[in-house]
Design a protein around this motif. Structure first.
Motif, PDB file in Angstrom:
ATOM      1  N   ASN A 337       0.839  -1.203   0.000  1.00  0.00           N
ATOM      2  CA  ASN A 337       0.000   0.000   0.000  1.00  0.00           C
ATOM      3  C   ASN A 337       0.871   1.249   0.000  1.00  0.00           C
ATOM      4  O   ASN A 337       0.587   2.216  -0.714  1.00  0.00           O
ATOM      5  CB  ASN A 337      -0.892   0.036   1.241  1.00  0.00           C
ATOM      6  CG  ASN A 337      -2.104  -0.868   1.106  1.00  0.00           C
ATOM      7  OD1 ASN A 337      -2.384  -1.368   0.025  1.00  0.00           O
ATOM      8  ND2 ASN A 337      -2.798  -1.075   2.207  1.00  0.00           N
ATOM      9  N   ALA A 341       1.328   4.253  -2.851  1.00  0.00           N
ATOM     10  CA  ALA A 341       1.075   5.669  -2.547  1.00  0.00           C
ATOM     11  C   ALA A 341       2.301   6.528  -2.858  1.00  0.00           C
ATOM     12  O   ALA A 341       2.263   7.737  -2.701  1.00  0.00           O
ATOM     13  CB  ALA A 341       0.687   5.811  -1.081  1.00  0.00           C
ATOM     14  N   ASP A 380       5.044   5.959   5.469  1.00  0.00           N
ATOM     15  CA  ASP A 380       5.455   6.328   4.112  1.00  0.00           C
ATOM     16  C   ASP A 380       5.326   7.831   3.918  1.00  0.00           C
ATOM     17  O   ASP A 380       4.707   8.523   4.726  1.00  0.00           O
ATOM     18  CB  ASP A 380       4.640   5.550   3.071  1.00  0.00           C
ATOM     19  CG  ASP A 380       3.169   5.938   3.053  1.00  0.00           C
ATOM     20  OD1 ASP A 380       2.869   7.139   2.887  1.00  0.00           O
ATOM     21  OD2 ASP A 380       2.309   5.037   3.195  1.00  0.00           O
ATOM     22  N   ILE A 385      -3.976   9.770   2.916  1.00  0.00           N
ATOM     23  CA  ILE A 385      -5.353   9.291   2.718  1.00  0.00           C
ATOM     24  C   ILE A 385      -6.324  10.429   3.028  1.00  0.00           C
ATOM     25  O   ILE A 385      -6.284  10.992   4.119  1.00  0.00           O
ATOM     26  CB  ILE A 385      -5.655   8.088   3.641  1.00  0.00           C
ATOM     27  CG1 ILE A 385      -4.604   6.998   3.426  1.00  0.00           C
ATOM     28  CG2 ILE A 385      -7.056   7.545   3.402  1.00  0.00           C
ATOM     29  CD1 ILE A 385      -4.680   5.849   4.402  1.00  0.00           C
ATOM     30  N   PHE A 398     -13.078  -2.247   0.027  1.00  0.00           N
ATOM     31  CA  PHE A 398     -12.940  -0.812  -0.219  1.00  0.00           C
ATOM     32  C   PHE A 398     -11.567  -0.553  -0.818  1.00  0.00           C
ATOM     33  O   PHE A 398     -10.540  -0.851  -0.215  1.00  0.00           O
ATOM     34  CB  PHE A 398     -13.094   0.013   1.059  1.00  0.00           C
ATOM     35  CG  PHE A 398     -12.865   1.485   0.797  1.00  0.00           C
ATOM     36  CD1 PHE A 398     -13.884   2.260   0.272  1.00  0.00           C
ATOM     37  CD2 PHE A 398     -11.612   2.060   0.990  1.00  0.00           C
ATOM     38  CE1 PHE A 398     -13.660   3.603  -0.028  1.00  0.00           C
ATOM     39  CE2 PHE A 398     -11.389   3.395   0.695  1.00  0.00           C
ATOM     40  CZ  PHE A 398     -12.424   4.161   0.184  1.00  0.00           C
ATOM     41  N   SER A 399     -11.572  -0.002  -2.018  1.00  0.00           N
ATOM     42  CA  SER A 399     -10.301   0.284  -2.680  1.00  0.00           C
ATOM     43  C   SER A 399     -10.464   1.516  -3.539  1.00  0.00           C
ATOM     44  O   SER A 399     -11.520   1.737  -4.125  1.00  0.00           O
ATOM     45  CB  SER A 399      -9.901  -0.909  -3.544  1.00  0.00           C
ATOM     46  OG  SER A 399      -8.737  -0.589  -4.266  1.00  0.00           O
ATOM     47  N   THR A 400      -9.399   2.314  -3.614  1.00  0.00           N
ATOM     48  CA  THR A 400      -9.445   3.450  -4.539  1.00  0.00           C
ATOM     49  C   THR A 400      -8.601   3.128  -5.769  1.00  0.00           C
ATOM     50  O   THR A 400      -8.391   3.967  -6.617  1.00  0.00           O
ATOM     51  CB  THR A 400      -8.873   4.706  -3.867  1.00  0.00           C
ATOM     52  OG1 THR A 400      -7.553   4.411  -3.428  1.00  0.00           O
ATOM     53  CG2 THR A 400      -9.717   5.172  -2.708  1.00  0.00           C
ATOM     54  N   LYS A 401      -8.121   1.888  -5.794  1.00  0.00           N
ATOM     55  CA  LYS A 401      -7.260   1.514  -6.919  1.00  0.00           C
ATOM     56  C   LYS A 401      -8.112   1.114  -8.115  1.00  0.00           C
ATOM     57  O   LYS A 401      -9.282   0.752  -7.965  1.00  0.00           O
ATOM     58  CB  LYS A 401      -6.310   0.400  -6.494  1.00  0.00           C
ATOM     59  CG  LYS A 401      -5.356   0.926  -5.435  1.00  0.00           C
ATOM     60  CD  LYS A 401      -4.460  -0.096  -4.841  1.00  0.00           C
ATOM     61  CE  LYS A 401      -3.701   0.577  -3.694  1.00  0.00           C
ATOM     62  NZ  LYS A 401      -2.999  -0.369  -2.856  1.00  0.00           N
ATOM     63  N   GLY A 406      -6.627  -3.601  -7.220  1.00  0.00           N
ATOM     64  CA  GLY A 406      -6.722  -3.860  -5.775  1.00  0.00           C
ATOM     65  C   GLY A 406      -8.054  -4.499  -5.451  1.00  0.00           C
ATOM     66  O   GLY A 406      -9.086  -4.119  -6.015  1.00  0.00           O
ATOM     67  N   THR A 407      -8.047  -5.472  -4.566  1.00  0.00           N
ATOM     68  CA  THR A 407      -9.312  -6.098  -4.184  1.00  0.00           C
ATOM     69  C   THR A 407      -9.946  -5.343  -3.010  1.00  0.00           C
ATOM     70  O   THR A 407     -11.114  -5.518  -2.715  1.00  0.00           O
ATOM     71  CB  THR A 407      -9.085  -7.555  -3.723  1.00  0.00           C
ATOM     72  OG1 THR A 407      -8.154  -7.521  -2.643  1.00  0.00           O
ATOM     73  CG2 THR A 407      -8.562  -8.421  -4.830  1.00  0.00           C
ATOM     74  N   GLY A 408      -9.135  -4.549  -2.324  1.00  0.00           N
ATOM     75  CA  GLY A 408      -9.661  -3.849  -1.153  1.00  0.00           C
ATOM     76  C   GLY A 408      -9.730  -4.749   0.069  1.00  0.00           C
ATOM     77  O   GLY A 408     -10.414  -4.460   1.036  1.00  0.00           O
ATOM     78  N   LEU A 409      -8.988  -5.870   0.008  1.00  0.00           N
ATOM     79  CA  LEU A 409      -9.010  -6.789   1.157  1.00  0.00           C
ATOM     80  C   LEU A 409      -7.740  -6.689   1.994  1.00  0.00           C
ATOM     81  O   LEU A 409      -7.668  -7.257   3.076  1.00  0.00           O
ATOM     82  CB  LEU A 409      -9.175  -8.228   0.666  1.00  0.00           C
ATOM     83  CG  LEU A 409     -10.590  -8.615   0.263  1.00  0.00           C
ATOM     84  CD1 LEU A 409     -10.613 -10.009  -0.339  1.00  0.00           C
ATOM     85  CD2 LEU A 409     -11.525  -8.553   1.458  1.00  0.00           C
ATOM     86  N   GLY A 410      -6.745  -5.952   1.481  1.00  0.00           N
ATOM     87  CA  GLY A 410      -5.454  -5.875   2.177  1.00  0.00           C
ATOM     88  C   GLY A 410      -5.585  -5.395   3.606  1.00  0.00           C
ATOM     89  O   GLY A 410      -5.227  -6.102   4.549  1.00  0.00           O
ATOM     90  N   LEU A 411      -6.138  -4.209   3.772  1.00  0.00           N
ATOM     91  CA  LEU A 411      -6.234  -3.640   5.118  1.00  0.00           C
ATOM     92  C   LEU A 411      -7.264  -4.377   5.971  1.00  0.00           C
ATOM     93  O   LEU A 411      -7.121  -4.437   7.188  1.00  0.00           O
ATOM     94  CB  LEU A 411      -6.577  -2.155   5.047  1.00  0.00           C
ATOM     95  CG  LEU A 411      -5.438  -1.244   4.589  1.00  0.00           C
ATOM     96  CD1 LEU A 411      -5.899   0.204   4.541  1.00  0.00           C
ATOM     97  CD2 LEU A 411      -4.240  -1.374   5.521  1.00  0.00           C
TER      98      LEU A 411
END
Ligand SMILES: Nc1ncnc2c1ncn2[C@@H]1O[C@H](COP(=O)(O)OP(=O)(O)OP(=O)(O)O)[C@@H](O)[C@H]1O
Ligand SMILES: [Mg+2]
Length: 621
Positions: A337, A341, A380, A385, A398-401, A406-411
C-alpha cells in the motif's frame, strides 16, 4: 429586655433618690415645706436628669453595637456565600466561564485554564470569543451569542448545547456547554460550565465503527467458512486427479488450472476469514526485528529504487505473540500500500519499539487489554489518505485503486489479524505528506516452550490409528483417503457423539483428528477434552477453517495447540500428524505436557477461566 431592665432600674433609683432627699430634708428642717424640701426636690430633679442622660447614652451605645453586629453578620454571610461559590467553581469537574453582556470574561476557573490553555490572569478582562473560538468562526459565534442571551433570559433552568472550541495551541475541542443568565440590575451576566467531550465522542465513533466491522465480519466469515469447506474438497482431491492423469498432458494442464484457481480461492477466503477474525491462527513467539529485516531485504530487491527503505529497530524489543505467517503478509500488505502511494518515490520507514498501555491507551487503539505490546510502525511519505475515506479503508472490498489492481481486502486482513491476535491498529495520515500505520501486538510470554524437532521437508507417513471426526461428508471422505494414502489406519466419525461411542467401545487409536466447529451439540474442542480426560496419552490434532470456537476467542489463547488450517495439502497434513504423534511420551506412555499437548492447553484454559472468574479478563494469563 435589656432596655426595659435599664429603665426599671433608673426609675427605681429615681424614686429612692427622691425619697432619700425628702426624708433627709424632714430630718434636718422638721415637718412642713420650706427651703430644705425645695433643695431636696431640686437635687432629686438633677438626679433624674443625670439618670435620663445616662439611660439615653446607654441605649445609644447598645443600638450602635447591635447595628455593628448585624453588619458583621451580613458581611460574614456574604463572604461565606462567595467562598462557597468559589469552592463549587473550583471543585466542579467542568470548566467555569463567566462573562458580561459584552462577552468580557469575569471569571475563569482552574478547569477553564486546563481546557483552553489560557491562564486566569490572561483570560480575565479579555473577549471570550477571541480566546476560545477559531478565527474564521468568530463573527458567526458572536451572532449566535447575541441570540442566545435573550433566549437564556427566558429559560431560568439554562440551556445545554454542543460547540467546537479551539485550544490555545490550535487543537479543536468538541465541548458540551450549559449556560444560565443572571440579571444584576442593568447588567446581564452569563455563567457557563463547559465539558470536553472530544474523547467521549471519539470513543462513541469507535464503538459504532467496531460494531459495523463486527457485523460485516460475521457475514463475511459465514460465507468464507462454507466456501472453505468446498475448497478443501477441491484442493485435496485435485492431487489424486493430477496423479491419475499425469500421462495425459491436456488433462494434466486442466487439473493444474483447477489447482491454481483453487489456490486463488483459498487465498481469498483466507483474507476474508482474517478480516472476520475467524482465521485459525497459530500464534508463536516472534522476533519482529528479524521479520522486519527480512521484509526490508525483500522490499529492497523488489521495489523501485526511487523508494528508500529505512529500518529503525529497537534492539531490546520484546518477542511478540502472533501468527508469523499472517504477520508477514500483514506487513507486506502495508508495505505494498505504501509503495502504491509513492509512485514518484519516497521513503518507507519500518520502526519497532516496546510500549506499555494503560486502559485508556489500549482502548484508543482498539487493543484488547492494558499491558505490554510490541509496536510496529510502517510510515510512508506518499499521497496520504483523504479524511473523507479514512474511516472506510479497513472495510472489505474498499479500494481506490483501478479495477483489477486492488481487491480492497489488504487492510481488512491486517485489521482482522491484528484484532484476532489481541492487538490493535492505528492510522494517521495527512494528504500530501504521507501515512503511518501502527500495529500493536501482545508481548509474548517468554515461557512458551518449543516443539521437539521434526523434519518438515519430506512427507512422512505412519502406521498408527487415527480417529477422524469431521461433520462434512465430502471432507471426511477426502481426509480418510489422504490418511490411508499415508499409511494410517482410519476410524471415521461424523460427529462428537459418534466419536465418543467409538472410544467407549474400547477401540484402540493413537490420535484424535477433529474439526473444531461442528454441527450438533458438542464441538471438537469439548470432544478432545473429554477424550483426553479418559485417555491421557491420546494425541490430538485440530483442524479448522473457521473460528477457533468460543473457547478461543483470542488467537493468543490457543497456547500453541496443534491446529491444521483448512484448506490444507497432503504434505501439511502428514507433517502435522507426525508432529503430534512424535511428541515426547513418558515411561507410562503418557504424553509429556508441552504447549503442543492438549493437557497443557486445557490447563491454560482452566487457568484463564479462573482468572476471568476473578474479574481479570486477559486471556492466556
Ligand atoms: N499507505 C497508504 N497511503 C495512501 N492510501 C492508502 C495507504 N494504505 C491504504 N490506502 C488506501 O486504502 C485503500 C484500501 O487499502 P487496502 O489495502 O485494503 O486495499 P487495496 O490496496 O486497494 O487493495 P488490495 O490490498 O486488496 O490489493 C486503498 O485503496 C487506498 O486508497
Ligand atoms: Mg492493499
Amino acid at each position: 429586655m435589656k432596655l426595659r431592665g435599664l429603665l426599671t432600674r433608673a426609675m427605681a433609683a429615681q424614686v429612692v433618690v427622691t425619697a432619700a432627699a425628702l426624708l433627709a430634708s424632714y430630718a434636718v428642717a422638721g415637718p412642713g415645706f420650706g427651703i430644705a424640701q425645695i433643695a431636696a426636690l431640686i437635687a432629686s430633679a438633677a438626679a433624674a436628669v443625670l439618670l435620663a442622660r445616662f439611660c439615653a447614652r446607654t441605649i445609644e451605645t447598645s443600638e450602635d453595637k447591635c447595628a455593628a453586629a448585624q453588619a458583621a453578620e451580613l458581611a460574614r454571610a456574604r463572604n461565606d456565600s462567595a467562598q462557597m461559590t468559589q469552592a463549587i467553581i473550583k471543585t466542579a469537574l467542568d470548566a467555569f466561564i463567566q462573562i458580561d453582556d459584552n462577552g468580557t470574561v469575569l471569571e475563569w476557573s482552574f478547569q477553564a485554564e486546563a481546557l483552553t490553555g489560557w491562564t486566569r490572569a490572561e483570560a480575565l478582562g479579555a473577549d471570550v470569543v477571541d480566546l476560545i473560538v477559531a478565527e474564521p468562526l468568530r463573527a458567526a459565534f458572536r451572532q449566535r451569542m447575541a441570540r442566545l442571551v435573550p433566549e437564556l433570559s427566558n429559560t431560568p433552568s439554562g440551556l445545554r448545547f454542543e460547540l467546537t472550541l479551539v485550544h490555545r495551541n490550535g487543537d479543536p475541542i468538541l465541548a458540551e456547554a450549559s449556560s444560565t443568565v443572571l440579571r444584576l440590575g442593568a447588567r446581564v451576566i452569563t455563567n457557563t460550565f463547559v465539558r470536553d467531550i472530544t474523547r467521549k465522542r471519539a470513543a462513541e465513533e469507535q464503538l459504532v465503527q467496531s460494531q459495523k466491522m463486527e457485523a460485516v465480519g460475521q457475514l463475511t466469515g459465514g460465507i468464507a467458512h462454507e466456501f472453505n469447506n468446498m475448497l478443501t474438497v477441491i484442493t485435496g482431491t485435485i492431487e489424486i486427479l493430477a496423479d491419475a492423469v499425469k500421462d495425459n498432458p491436456p488433462l494434466a494442464t486442466i487439473t493444474k488450472l483447477i489447482s491454481e484457481a483453487a489456490d486463488r480461492g483459498a487465498a481469498l477466503t483466507s483474507s476474508l476469514l482474517s478480516f472476520a477474525r475467524k482465521q485459525a491462527l497459530q500464534p508463536a513467539d516472534i522476533d519482529v526485528n528479524a521479520l522486519l529485516e527480512e521484509l526490508a531485504k525483500l522490499l529492497l530487491a523488489t521495489f523501485d529504487k526511487k523508494i528508500e527503505i529505512v529500518t529503525r529497530l529497537d534492539r531490546n524489543v520484546w518477542l511478540a505473540y502472533a501468527d508469523r505467517g499472517q504477520l508477514s503478509s500483514a506487513l507486506l500488505n502495508l508495505a505494498i500500500n505504501a509503495r502504491d502511494a509513492m509512485l514518484d518515490g519516497g521513503r518507507l520507514t519500518l520502526t519497532t519499539r516496546n510500549i506499555v498501555f494503560g486502559v485508556r491507551e489500549a482502548v484508543a487503539v482498539g487493543a484488547g487489554y492494558a499491558g505490554d505490546y510490541v509496536e510496529i510502525e510502517i510510515a510512508d511519505t506518499g499521497t496520504g489518505i483523504p479524511q473523507a475515506i479514512l474511516e472506510r479503508i479497513f472495510d472489505p472490498f474498499f479500494s481506490t485503486k483501478e479495477v483489477g489492481k486492488g481487491t480492497g481486502l489488504g487492510l481488512s486482513m491486517v485489521f482482522g489479524f491484528v484484532k484476532q491476535s489481541g492487538g490493535g491498529i492505528k492510522v494517521a495520515s495527512e494528504e500530501g505528506s504521507g501515512t503511518v500505520f501502527t500495529l500493536y501486538l501482545p508481548k509474548a510470554e517468554a515461557s512458551t516452550l518449543r516443539p521437539t524437532g521434526y523434519d518438515d521437508r519430506k512427507i512422512v507417513g505412519g502406521t498408527e490409528t487415527v480417529l477422524c471426526v469431521e461433520d462434512d461428508h465430502d471432507v471426511r471422505q477426502y481426509v480418510t483417503v489422504q490418511l490411508e494414502a499415508l499409511g494410517y489406519k482410519v476410524i471415521p466419525a461424523a460427529n462428537a457423539t459418534e466419536a465418543l461411542a467409538i472410544a467407549a467401545e474400547g477401540k484402540p487409536f493413537d490420535l484424535l483428528f477433529t474439526d473444531i466447529v461442528m454441527a450438533g451439540g458438542m464441538n471438537g474442542r469439548e470432544l478432545a477434552e473429554q477424550m483426553v480426560a479418559a485417555r491421557p496419552s491420546i494425541r490430538v490434532l485440530f483442524t479448522s477453517g473457521y473460528a477457533y470456537d468460543s473457547l478461543h476467542t483470542q488467537g493468543r489463547a490457543t497456547m500453541g495447540a496443534p491446529l491444521l488450517r483448512k484448506p490444507y495439502r497432503k504434505a501439511e497434513l502428514a507433517r502435522m500428524l507426525r508432529r503430534c504423534l512424535d511428541t515426547a511420551v513418558d515411561s507410562a506412555g503418557d504424553a509429556i505436557p508441552t504447549p503442543y499437548s492438549v493437557q497443557a492447553d486445557v490447563e491454560a484454559f482452566l487457568r484463564r477461566q479462573a482468572a476471568e472468574d476473578n474479574g481479570t479478563k486477559r486471556p492466556g494469563k
